[in-house]
Write a protein that holds these residues in place. Structure first.
Motif, PDB file in Angstrom:
ATOM      1  N   ASN A   1     -24.168  88.955 -25.807  1.00 41.56           N
ATOM      2  CA  ASN A   1     -23.588  87.844 -26.567  1.00 41.56           C
ATOM      3  C   ASN A   1     -22.506  88.291 -27.550  1.00 41.56           C
ATOM      4  O   ASN A   1     -21.981  87.462 -28.300  1.00 41.56           O
ATOM      5  CB  ASN A   1     -24.688  87.094 -27.328  1.00 41.56           C
ATOM      6  N   ILE A   2     -22.184  89.580 -27.570  1.00 44.97           N
ATOM      7  CA  ILE A   2     -21.128  90.065 -28.470  1.00 44.97           C
ATOM      8  C   ILE A   2     -19.780  89.514 -27.997  1.00 44.97           C
ATOM      9  O   ILE A   2     -19.421  89.627 -26.821  1.00 44.97           O
ATOM     10  CB  ILE A   2     -21.104  91.604 -28.506  1.00 44.97           C
ATOM     11  N   THR A   3     -19.029  88.939 -28.912  1.00 46.08           N
ATOM     12  CA  THR A   3     -17.759  88.295 -28.554  1.00 46.08           C
ATOM     13  C   THR A   3     -16.544  88.963 -29.193  1.00 46.08           C
ATOM     14  O   THR A   3     -15.452  88.429 -29.127  1.00 46.08           O
ATOM     15  CB  THR A   3     -17.786  86.810 -28.964  1.00 46.08           C
ATOM     16  N   VAL A   4     -16.714  90.111 -29.826  1.00 48.71           N
ATOM     17  CA  VAL A   4     -15.580  90.783 -30.457  1.00 48.71           C
ATOM     18  C   VAL A   4     -14.658  91.367 -29.387  1.00 48.71           C
ATOM     19  O   VAL A   4     -15.063  91.587 -28.242  1.00 48.71           O
ATOM     20  CB  VAL A   4     -16.057  91.897 -31.411  1.00 48.71           C
ATOM     21  N   GLN A   5     -13.393  91.628 -29.781  1.00 49.59           N
ATOM     22  CA  GLN A   5     -12.434  92.176 -28.832  1.00 49.59           C
ATOM     23  C   GLN A   5     -12.729  93.632 -28.490  1.00 49.59           C
ATOM     24  O   GLN A   5     -12.554  94.056 -27.352  1.00 49.59           O
ATOM     25  CB  GLN A   5     -11.017  92.052 -29.394  1.00 49.59           C
ATOM     26  N   SER A   6     -13.185  94.402 -29.489  1.00 52.57           N
ATOM     27  CA  SER A   6     -13.461  95.813 -29.233  1.00 52.57           C
ATOM     28  C   SER A   6     -14.450  96.331 -30.260  1.00 52.57           C
ATOM     29  O   SER A   6     -14.561  95.793 -31.369  1.00 52.57           O
ATOM     30  CB  SER A   6     -12.176  96.644 -29.296  1.00 52.57           C
ATOM     31  N   LEU A   7     -15.166  97.378 -29.880  1.00 52.73           N
ATOM     32  CA  LEU A   7     -16.034  98.090 -30.809  1.00 52.73           C
ATOM     33  C   LEU A   7     -15.202  99.203 -31.434  1.00 52.73           C
ATOM     34  O   LEU A   7     -15.238 100.361 -31.003  1.00 52.73           O
ATOM     35  CB  LEU A   7     -17.256  98.651 -30.076  1.00 52.73           C
ATOM     36  N   THR A   8     -14.442  98.836 -32.461  1.00 48.25           N
ATOM     37  CA  THR A   8     -13.451  99.753 -33.020  1.00 48.25           C
ATOM     38  C   THR A   8     -14.090 101.041 -33.506  1.00 48.25           C
ATOM     39  O   THR A   8     -13.590 102.141 -33.250  1.00 48.25           O
ATOM     40  CB  THR A   8     -12.708  99.066 -34.179  1.00 48.25           C
TER      41      THR A   8
END
Length: 476
Positions: free
Chosen positions: A205-212
């Motif tokens: 369910n993670i919707t972020v663009q990237s795991l910076t």
């Protein structure tokens, strides 16, 4: 366009626009002929094992040249895979989206005219540093290998130690753009299935663009706990042996690509303060090290606060402690001295991190001797304040967890400020906040952070403080 066409020109035009091949120099396209069939190879320069791909192409050329009739050429992709691609890590794909993702991960794509499926060839080779002992999680005994930034290498280090068919390496992805690989590592018959299902759903369910920031970004996404409680919810380790020990205890290990550490779930306070040296020495020595580390952790919190109270009420000191009273003049209030030193010590730590290795030793000597000596002589700080804060600075390195060390620091600063303002009542309020922040804390699985203290279990608590023999632990 989602699915491949049997016309290779249509497929190549679509990939060319989607991947911006004419703009990216490292995206390589090679067009060849296999027995009259137009074939295209896509790969990324720097990721592909050229010798492996070359041997595959050589085998295909020799095999197709032996075909006497055009009808001998396989009519579908499955038959071609069976007859002409004797490589283990190859799979078929009919959709563009997963194929492009695989290409951007470093795999190679093979497209043949007349097939509505392409071949994904995993002959990648990531740039990686050699396996060496972690700088932070060092031990006096034990193995000297540590995790690196390549996920496959890290899973191999765990597989090397756990030769159990129940060991599961489950792959997930997060980040709508980065599509970062995440590996859930666990023993299928020991892991908490409820926790595993919860973590799996949270990652999906993670919707972020990237795991910076790799694992820290993942931790913030799967468990957005309240920021004002500084105590860590996760344990991180760069040691494969420590990660394997956690797996055997039924914990869940999360490995993130490009991160040289493993995240251990769930983690209570007693899990976070454990170290590998507790188990690389005999039970008596391991117990001593464990108790010493716990005592020093408490001292880093209480020593500066009690020192501040003693300066506020010097007459309350018993005769046998009269020698700790400040004899020199106090030019700057003690509370300001302690707070300035807290900030200055962190400044020195940051300076050491950003200093080239050849200059780190001169920096330490200059900061520790020159600055310390002149700051006392100039009257800014009393020597007693310098001694106690120097102890705190060194004692922080007895904890392997940076997060736990800073949690103690934040609670110590809060208690110092409350004590300076409200005297004994402030000290009591600070201690209550310190204890309450741990009592009210929960692990990611919902269990109490202070277990086995809350709820109390003497059997489990004794194993936390007193290191038992392995045979005794296995028999229980």
């Amino acid at each position: 366009m989602e699915k491949l066409s049997k016309n290779i020109d249509i497929n190549m035009n679509y990939l060319s626009k989607l991947l911006c091949i004419n703009k990216s120099f490292d995206l390589i396209t090679r067009v060849i002929k296999l027995k009259g069939h137009k074939t295209a190879i896509y790969c990324i320069d720097g990721f592909v094992k050229s010798d492996t791909l070359e041997k595959l192409l050589e085998f295909m050329f020799k095999k197709t040249d032996s075909f006497k009739q055009p009808e001998d050429f396989p009519t579908d992709a499955s038959s071609f895979l069976t007859l002409l691609l004797p490589y283990c890590e190859i799979k078929l794909e009919a959709n563009f989206a997963p194929a492009v993702t695989s290409l951007l991960k470093g795999m190679s794509l093979l497209i043949i005219d007349g097939y509505d499926q392409l071949f994904i060839i995993d002959c990648r080779s990531y740039p990686a540093r050699s396996i060496s002992e972690p700088d932070k999680d060092k031990t006096m005994r034990g193995s000297r290998d540590g995790f690196v930034e390549t996920l496959v290498c890290n899973t191999a280090l765990i597989r090397r130690r756990i030769r159990d068919p129940k060991l599961i390496m489950e792959m997930q992805q997060a980040g709508t753009r980065s599509k970062t690989d995440i590996c859930l590592c666990y023993l299928d018959d020991l892991v908490d299935k409820k926790l595993l299902s919860s973590i799996r759903k949270r990652i999906q369910n993670i919707t972020v663009q990237s795991l910076t920031m790799n694992q820290e970004s993942l931790a913030e996404c799967i468990f957005p706990y309240k920021w004002f409680n500084p105590f860590p919810k996760f344990k991180f380790t760069e040691r494969p042996d420590a990660a394997c020990a956690a797996v055997f205890e039924g914990n869940l290990i999360i490995l993130v690509d490009n991160s040289p550490s493993a995240m251990i779930l769930p983690s209570s306070l007693f899990d976070i303060v454990e170290e590998a040296d507790d188990y690389y020495f005999p039970p008596l020595t391991g117990t001593y090290l464990r108790l010493t580390r716990a005592l020093i952790a408490l001292m880093t919190y209480f020593v500066p606060v009690l020192y501040l109270l003693s300066t506020m009420h010097p007459t309350m000191l018993p005769d046998w402690l009269s020698f700790i009273a400040i004899k020199d003049n106090i030019n700057v209030p003690i509370i300001l001295q302690l707070l300035i030193l807290e900030l200055a010590l962190d400044g020195l730590r940051l300076a050491a991190v950003n200093t080239p290795n050849m200059l780190s030793t001169p920096l330490s000597i200059t900061a520790g001797i020159v600055l310390g000596e002149f700051s006392v002589k100039s009257g800014w700080f009393n020597s007693e304040s310098m001694v106690y804060m120097a102890f705190i600075f060194v004692a922080n390195y007895t904890q392997s967890s940076y997060e736990f060390g800073y949690a103690l620091k934040f609670m110590r600063i809060l208690t110092l400020i409350l004590t300076a303002i409200f005297d004994f009542w402030g000290f009591a309020a600070g201690v209550i906040l310190f204890i309450s922040s741990m009592i009210c804390n929960k692990t990611i699985s919902g269990y109490p952070y202070l277990y086995p203290v809350i709820p109390f279990s003497w059997k489990a608590l004794s194993r936390r403080f007193f290191r038992s023999r392995l045979t005794d632990v296995e028999s229980k």
